[in-house]
Enzyme design. Structure first.
Site, PDB file in Angstrom:
ATOM      1  N   ARG A  21      11.570  -2.703  -9.079  1.00 57.15           N
ATOM      2  CA  ARG A  21      10.153  -2.409  -9.322  1.00 57.15           C
ATOM      3  C   ARG A  21       9.958  -1.992 -10.773  1.00 57.15           C
ATOM      4  O   ARG A  21      10.861  -1.410 -11.392  1.00 57.15           O
ATOM      5  CB  ARG A  21       9.658  -1.272  -8.409  1.00 57.15           C
ATOM      6  CG  ARG A  21       9.777  -1.555  -6.932  1.00 57.15           C
ATOM      7  CD  ARG A  21       8.885  -2.692  -6.471  1.00 57.15           C
ATOM      8  NE  ARG A  21       7.484  -2.401  -6.694  1.00 57.15           N
ATOM      9  CZ  ARG A  21       6.719  -1.699  -5.852  1.00 57.15           C
ATOM     10  NH1 ARG A  21       7.239  -1.212  -4.739  1.00 57.15           N
ATOM     11  NH2 ARG A  21       5.445  -1.498  -6.119  1.00 57.15           N
ATOM     12  N   PRO A  29       0.825  -1.216   0.000  1.00 59.71           N
ATOM     13  CA  PRO A  29       0.000   0.000   0.000  1.00 59.71           C
ATOM     14  C   PRO A  29       0.856   1.261   0.000  1.00 59.71           C
ATOM     15  O   PRO A  29       1.904   1.310   0.636  1.00 59.71           O
ATOM     16  CB  PRO A  29      -0.799  -0.125   1.304  1.00 59.71           C
ATOM     17  CG  PRO A  29      -0.752  -1.563   1.664  1.00 59.71           C
ATOM     18  CD  PRO A  29       0.556  -2.077   1.150  1.00 59.71           C
ATOM     19  N   GLU A  30       0.397   2.271  -0.731  1.00 59.95           N
ATOM     20  CA  GLU A  30       1.090   3.561  -0.716  1.00 59.95           C
ATOM     21  C   GLU A  30       0.588   4.388   0.470  1.00 59.95           C
ATOM     22  O   GLU A  30      -0.394   4.036   1.137  1.00 59.95           O
ATOM     23  CB  GLU A  30       0.884   4.280  -2.047  1.00 59.95           C
ATOM     24  CG  GLU A  30       1.363   3.426  -3.218  1.00 59.95           C
ATOM     25  CD  GLU A  30       1.799   4.218  -4.435  1.00 59.95           C
ATOM     26  OE1 GLU A  30       2.134   5.405  -4.311  1.00 59.95           O
ATOM     27  OE2 GLU A  30       1.831   3.624  -5.522  1.00 59.95           O
ATOM     28  N   LYS A  57       4.453   4.772   5.214  1.00 57.67           N
ATOM     29  CA  LYS A  57       3.805   3.461   5.205  1.00 57.67           C
ATOM     30  C   LYS A  57       3.735   2.833   6.590  1.00 57.67           C
ATOM     31  O   LYS A  57       3.463   1.637   6.723  1.00 57.67           O
ATOM     32  CB  LYS A  57       4.529   2.549   4.212  1.00 57.67           C
ATOM     33  CG  LYS A  57       4.522   3.123   2.789  1.00 57.67           C
ATOM     34  CD  LYS A  57       5.217   2.226   1.792  1.00 57.67           C
ATOM     35  CE  LYS A  57       5.197   2.864   0.401  1.00 57.67           C
ATOM     36  NZ  LYS A  57       5.801   1.997  -0.633  1.00 57.67           N
TER      37      LYS A  57
END
Length: 268
Positions: free
Chosen positions: A256, A2-3, A52
């Site tokens: 990523r 999750p951001e 986060k």
């Protein structure tokens, strides 16, 4: 993973459900039972987030520190018998928040929270954020700006979607080394994050396209993606750029997937 906007949304929801209430804190799976007992039947003050990381503050001057990691979930629903591997359950007034699969879950003190936050970069969603702290680190770095934006010690809460989109919106080449990024470009990136991320908290989705590039404006179908939201380049590999028509590119950078438009994103 999750951001940051997801964690801030979760903090608001937890505070609404349990803030200023005496709560039951248990560990249905048993792995967190001893720590849960420290918080059980105490008043939860509020939940907050930095990047986060999620912090649930209790009146006992203890905090539940959570990092969801890649698979963690913290869900709020009417109280019912727990299912699955629930590490922690917070419950009060017929509602329960169940935490499953976190990367990190610990009961900590305020000094430990302060030590954690000292290692993190500024969070664009926090009013106390100092963009100069991130800029000082970026302008000394030789790594690509796309990697630096994902480094939580430089900037907190930015994930793969926001980094791709703000670099596109500011027409910045994602491969440009941090020490070659102009201050003007950095201020544009920061201003974009400060504007876009609160919308993500409010709407619980990421939308980054400007009014002239929405489906309605361009006469195109809305985006169909499990991440939701209208975006310029994220997960649009090989599709035409909404601005120039060139094909959106992708490559692996710092572990990523990176998405960008080679025609629009030429400057630093």
């Amino acid at each position: 993973m999750p951001e940051g906007h997801t964690l801030h949304r979760l903090a608001l929801d937890l505070t609404e459900a349990f803030g200023d209430r005496t709560v039951s804190v248990t560990s249905p799976q048993g792995r967190f039972a001893e720590s849960a007992a420290v918080l059980d039947q105490s008043r939860m003050v509020e939940a907050t987030a930095h990047g986060k990381h999620l912090f649930c503050e209790f009146a006992t001057d203890r905090f539940l520190h959570v990092h969801l990691g890649l698979i963690g979930k913290f869900t709020i629903a009417p109280e019912a018998p727990p299912w699955g591997e629930v590490r922690v359950r917070i419950a009060a007034d017929g509602r329960a928040a169940d935490l499953r699969g976190p990367q990190q879950c610990a009961v900590v003190t305020r000094s430990e929270i302060d030590a954690t936050m000292a290692q993190l970069g500024p969070d664009p969603l926090r009013p106390d954020a100092d963009p100069e702290l991130a800029w000082r680190r970026i302008r000394r770095a030789s790594r690509p700006i796309a990697a630096l934006l994902m480094d939580q010690t430089i900037l907190s809460g930015v994930g793969n979607v926001y980094r791709a989109e703000v670099l596109f919106r500011n027409r910045v080449d994602p491969h440009r080394p941090g020490h070659k990024l102009s201050r003007r470009s950095w201020l544009g990136i920061w201003s974009d994050l400060v504007a876009l991320m609160p919308e993500g908290v409010r709407d619980n989705r990421i939308d980054t396209v400007r009014p002239e590039h929405t489906p309605e404006a361009l006469g195109r179908p809305p985006r169909r993606d499990d991440h939701g939201g209208e975006v310029y380049v994220y997960r649009r590999t090989g599709m035409p750029c909404w601005v120039c028509g060139a094909k959106v590119r992708t490559e692996l950078l710092a572990g990523r997937n990176l998405f960008w438009c080679g025609r629009c994103q030429r400057r630093g």
